[in-house]
Scaffold this motif. Sequence first.
Motif, PDB file in Angstrom:
ATOM      1  N   THR A 355       0.830  -1.204   0.000  1.00 51.41           N
ATOM      2  CA  THR A 355       0.000   0.000   0.000  1.00 51.41           C
ATOM      3  C   THR A 355       0.862   1.251   0.000  1.00 51.41           C
ATOM      4  O   THR A 355       1.840   1.363   0.744  1.00 51.41           O
ATOM      5  N   THR A 356       0.507   2.200  -0.844  1.00 49.20           N
ATOM      6  CA  THR A 356       1.185   3.481  -0.901  1.00 49.20           C
ATOM      7  C   THR A 356       0.148   4.583  -1.039  1.00 49.20           C
ATOM      8  O   THR A 356      -1.048   4.306  -1.155  1.00 49.20           O
ATOM      9  N   ALA A 357       0.587   5.826  -1.008  1.00 52.89           N
ATOM     10  CA  ALA A 357      -0.350   6.951  -1.049  1.00 52.89           C
ATOM     11  C   ALA A 357       0.354   8.193  -1.566  1.00 52.89           C
ATOM     12  O   ALA A 357       1.588   8.265  -1.597  1.00 52.89           O
ATOM     13  N   ALA A 358      -0.449   9.176  -1.965  1.00 55.01           N
ATOM     14  CA  ALA A 358       0.080  10.467  -2.400  1.00 55.01           C
ATOM     15  C   ALA A 358      -0.884  11.562  -1.975  1.00 55.01           C
ATOM     16  O   ALA A 358      -2.108  11.394  -2.060  1.00 55.01           O
ATOM     17  N   VAL A 359      -0.327  12.676  -1.500  1.00 56.90           N
ATOM     18  CA  VAL A 359      -1.102  13.879  -1.191  1.00 56.90           C
ATOM     19  C   VAL A 359      -1.070  14.775  -2.420  1.00 56.90           C
ATOM     20  O   VAL A 359       0.012  15.076  -2.943  1.00 56.90           O
ATOM     21  N   LEU A 360      -2.243  15.215  -2.877  1.00 54.89           N
ATOM     22  CA  LEU A 360      -2.363  15.903  -4.163  1.00 54.89           C
ATOM     23  C   LEU A 360      -3.225  17.151  -4.027  1.00 54.89           C
ATOM     24  O   LEU A 360      -4.041  17.253  -3.107  1.00 54.89           O
ATOM     25  N   PRO A 361      -3.103  18.091  -4.963  1.00 56.79           N
ATOM     26  CA  PRO A 361      -4.004  19.239  -4.959  1.00 56.79           C
ATOM     27  C   PRO A 361      -5.365  18.845  -5.545  1.00 56.79           C
ATOM     28  O   PRO A 361      -5.475  17.895  -6.318  1.00 56.79           O
ATOM     29  N   ALA A 362      -6.397  19.590  -5.181  1.00 57.79           N
ATOM     30  CA  ALA A 362      -7.714  19.382  -5.773  1.00 57.79           C
ATOM     31  C   ALA A 362      -7.676  19.789  -7.239  1.00 57.79           C
ATOM     32  O   ALA A 362      -6.893  20.645  -7.649  1.00 57.79           O
ATOM     33  N   ALA A 378      -5.555  -4.084  -8.199  1.00 56.62           N
ATOM     34  CA  ALA A 378      -5.129  -2.922  -7.411  1.00 56.62           C
ATOM     35  C   ALA A 378      -6.377  -2.201  -6.930  1.00 56.62           C
ATOM     36  O   ALA A 378      -7.295  -1.949  -7.720  1.00 56.62           O
ATOM     37  N   THR A 379      -6.407  -1.888  -5.648  1.00 60.67           N
ATOM     38  CA  THR A 379      -7.517  -1.133  -5.078  1.00 60.67           C
ATOM     39  C   THR A 379      -7.107   0.325  -4.964  1.00 60.67           C
ATOM     40  O   THR A 379      -6.083   0.648  -4.340  1.00 60.67           O
ATOM     41  N   VAL A 380      -7.878   1.209  -5.578  1.00 57.46           N
ATOM     42  CA  VAL A 380      -7.594   2.648  -5.602  1.00 57.46           C
ATOM     43  C   VAL A 380      -8.681   3.359  -4.807  1.00 57.46           C
ATOM     44  O   VAL A 380      -9.871   3.215  -5.102  1.00 57.46           O
ATOM     45  N   THR A 381      -8.279   4.112  -3.775  1.00 55.92           N
ATOM     46  CA  THR A 381      -9.233   4.815  -2.923  1.00 55.92           C
ATOM     47  C   THR A 381      -8.891   6.293  -2.894  1.00 55.92           C
ATOM     48  O   THR A 381      -7.728   6.658  -2.704  1.00 55.92           O
ATOM     49  N   ALA A 382      -9.908   7.138  -3.082  1.00 56.82           N
ATOM     50  CA  ALA A 382      -9.720   8.593  -3.103  1.00 56.82           C
ATOM     51  C   ALA A 382     -10.448   9.201  -1.911  1.00 56.82           C
ATOM     52  O   ALA A 382     -11.603   8.853  -1.626  1.00 56.82           O
ATOM     53  N   TYR A 383      -9.757  10.128  -1.209  1.00 55.61           N
ATOM     54  CA  TYR A 383     -10.295  10.744   0.002  1.00 55.61           C
ATOM     55  C   TYR A 383     -10.408  12.257  -0.152  1.00 55.61           C
ATOM     56  O   TYR A 383      -9.605  12.891  -0.841  1.00 55.61           O
ATOM     57  N   SER A 384     -11.378  12.821   0.553  1.00 52.63           N
ATOM     58  CA  SER A 384     -11.515  14.270   0.652  1.00 52.63           C
ATOM     59  C   SER A 384     -10.569  14.782   1.732  1.00 52.63           C
ATOM     60  O   SER A 384      -9.990  13.995   2.490  1.00 52.63           O
ATOM     61  N   PRO A 385     -10.408  16.104   1.865  1.00 54.23           N
ATOM     62  CA  PRO A 385      -9.527  16.624   2.920  1.00 54.23           C
ATOM     63  C   PRO A 385      -9.931  16.170   4.324  1.00 54.23           C
ATOM     64  O   PRO A 385      -9.074  16.003   5.194  1.00 54.23           O
ATOM     65  N   LYS A 386     -11.215  15.934   4.566  1.00 57.52           N
ATOM     66  CA  LYS A 386     -11.678  15.525   5.893  1.00 57.52           C
ATOM     67  C   LYS A 386     -11.756  14.013   6.065  1.00 57.52           C
ATOM     68  O   LYS A 386     -12.285  13.522   7.062  1.00 57.52           O
ATOM     69  N   GLY A 387     -11.248  13.277   5.088  1.00 62.98           N
ATOM     70  CA  GLY A 387     -11.172  11.837   5.231  1.00 62.98           C
ATOM     71  C   GLY A 387     -12.351  11.058   4.690  1.00 62.98           C
ATOM     72  O   GLY A 387     -12.420   9.831   4.874  1.00 62.98           O
ATOM     73  N   LEU A 413      -6.147  12.980  -1.327  1.00 61.43           N
ATOM     74  CA  LEU A 413      -5.346  11.846  -0.859  1.00 61.43           C
ATOM     75  C   LEU A 413      -5.794  10.614  -1.631  1.00 61.43           C
ATOM     76  O   LEU A 413      -6.986  10.303  -1.675  1.00 61.43           O
ATOM     77  N   VAL A 414      -4.839   9.930  -2.242  1.00 56.23           N
ATOM     78  CA  VAL A 414      -5.129   8.722  -3.006  1.00 56.23           C
ATOM     79  C   VAL A 414      -4.257   7.600  -2.476  1.00 56.23           C
ATOM     80  O   VAL A 414      -3.040   7.767  -2.309  1.00 56.23           O
ATOM     81  N   THR A 415      -4.869   6.454  -2.193  1.00 55.46           N
ATOM     82  CA  THR A 415      -4.113   5.281  -1.773  1.00 55.46           C
ATOM     83  C   THR A 415      -4.220   4.203  -2.847  1.00 55.46           C
ATOM     84  O   THR A 415      -5.229   4.088  -3.542  1.00 55.46           O
ATOM     85  N   LEU A 416      -3.159   3.415  -2.963  1.00 54.33           N
ATOM     86  CA  LEU A 416      -3.091   2.337  -3.946  1.00 54.33           C
ATOM     87  C   LEU A 416      -2.608   1.082  -3.242  1.00 54.33           C
ATOM     88  O   LEU A 416      -1.556   1.096  -2.596  1.00 54.33           O
ATOM     89  N   THR A 417      -3.368  -0.009  -3.363  1.00 50.55           N
ATOM     90  CA  THR A 417      -2.993  -1.273  -2.747  1.00 50.55           C
ATOM     91  C   THR A 417      -2.967  -2.370  -3.807  1.00 50.55           C
ATOM     92  O   THR A 417      -4.022  -2.843  -4.242  1.00 50.55           O
ATOM     93  N   PRO A 418      -1.780  -2.764  -4.297  1.00 53.54           N
ATOM     94  CA  PRO A 418      -1.693  -3.861  -5.262  1.00 53.54           C
ATOM     95  C   PRO A 418      -1.761  -5.211  -4.549  1.00 53.54           C
ATOM     96  O   PRO A 418      -1.309  -5.348  -3.410  1.00 53.54           O
TER      97      PRO A 418
END
Length: 456
Positions: A355-362, A378-387, A413-418
Amino acid sequence: MRRRFGADVLLAVLLPVACALALLVLQPDRDQPEGQPPVETPLTSASVVCPGPLPGAGVDTLGVSTLGADPGVAVDGEVQVGLGDAVTPLRVRTGRVSTAPPGTGPAVVTGSDDLAPGLVAGRSRSAPLSAVDCAPPEPDQWFTAVGAGATHDSVVELVNPNSGMAIADITVRSPTGVVEVPSLRGVSVPGGTSTSLDLGQIVPRQGELSLEVHTSRGRLAVHVVDAYDELGTGTRAEDWLPAQPEPATSAMLLGLTGGAGERRLVVANPGADEVRATVKVVTPTSVFAPSGVEPVRVGPDSTAAVSLDDVLAQAAKDGATGLLVEATGPVTAALRQVVGGDLSLLTAAPALDETTAAVLPAGPKRLLLGGPDAVGVATVTAYSPKGKVLDEQRVELTPSGGADVPLPDAAVLVTLTPERTSVRAAVLLSGTGTAVVPLRELVLTGRVPDVRPGVP
């Protein structure tokens, strides 16, 4: 008559015997392997380093989050953000993105105990759009496609997150070989400070260059700002150039953008023999060799560049997402894209199997996947600033394939789990310009080296 022995005779006899006995006692067990891999331990402290902000009228944002050691357990607390004595606390929580106060220079983000595993941060500028991942210091880093001329210049930023002195040695490679630059040897950076090195002033020259940055003492984070200046038109663009951790015989560069413009591939060879590098186009479903593109020959300890303007403009229009560079020896590679007056930079994306992640601009963004080595998902999950989970997708992966995954504009915030395969990944951002952020392996555990008594 009894013969007496002098002290010198006794020493000559007893000293070798004592040494032999000591060797027998200290001799390691020959049945055991001579060395073992480092042992993983719980991570109690971690730091990532963000570069200083880029100039311009756009809004500068520094976001911080953490994944924690256990994905199922939420953690929150304060991390420290700043450099030297100018440090402020920032409250963070698993899955959320906290924004640090605006700053004028680079920033070290430090998390302790439960906040250390999976600590992640990113810096961005809204207009023209630029973005970069904040990474931990590494002893060796490689930067390809840098410049030192009037129309293409690069600035190296060295950041010392610790209190002691740090020293860097920077090797410059050009199309004609290694460039001797004494002022880039033994560059000292006092603790808690940073220094910037403008290559155009230090080693002015034309041609595409590469840098090998070795930290010989202490710890240093290294960032490179690459700039494009179209003289006489007022058009200037700049962006952060991501590092490549080490040379390799294969490099996947993800993040092709559409539109007419300049696309220049630069390959650097740090070895003592000439290498040949072939170029292939990566799409979400295949990897193929484009017609009309010859292998790139790179001499020993030098760089070589090839223009791919028309080939990649058409490939991007047809849905291509990146390039695969395969060489006969270890190389580093990067692609400079200047499209619509905007500069974006593609470097080798590392293989990811956890699992990895990246902090990104809107804003508009896509996650590009490529290079899986087996059938997997691969599971891709996208989060808002408040989680809040904005989107979650499960992507099927096959060898020689990949994926182009659209992400919500509001995701920061985007997480990736291969699973069952490794994969390479980068986020392509668009808006007022484009930017590419390759995903990297996160630091989740500590590592203790294997140390044992014995004689080599």
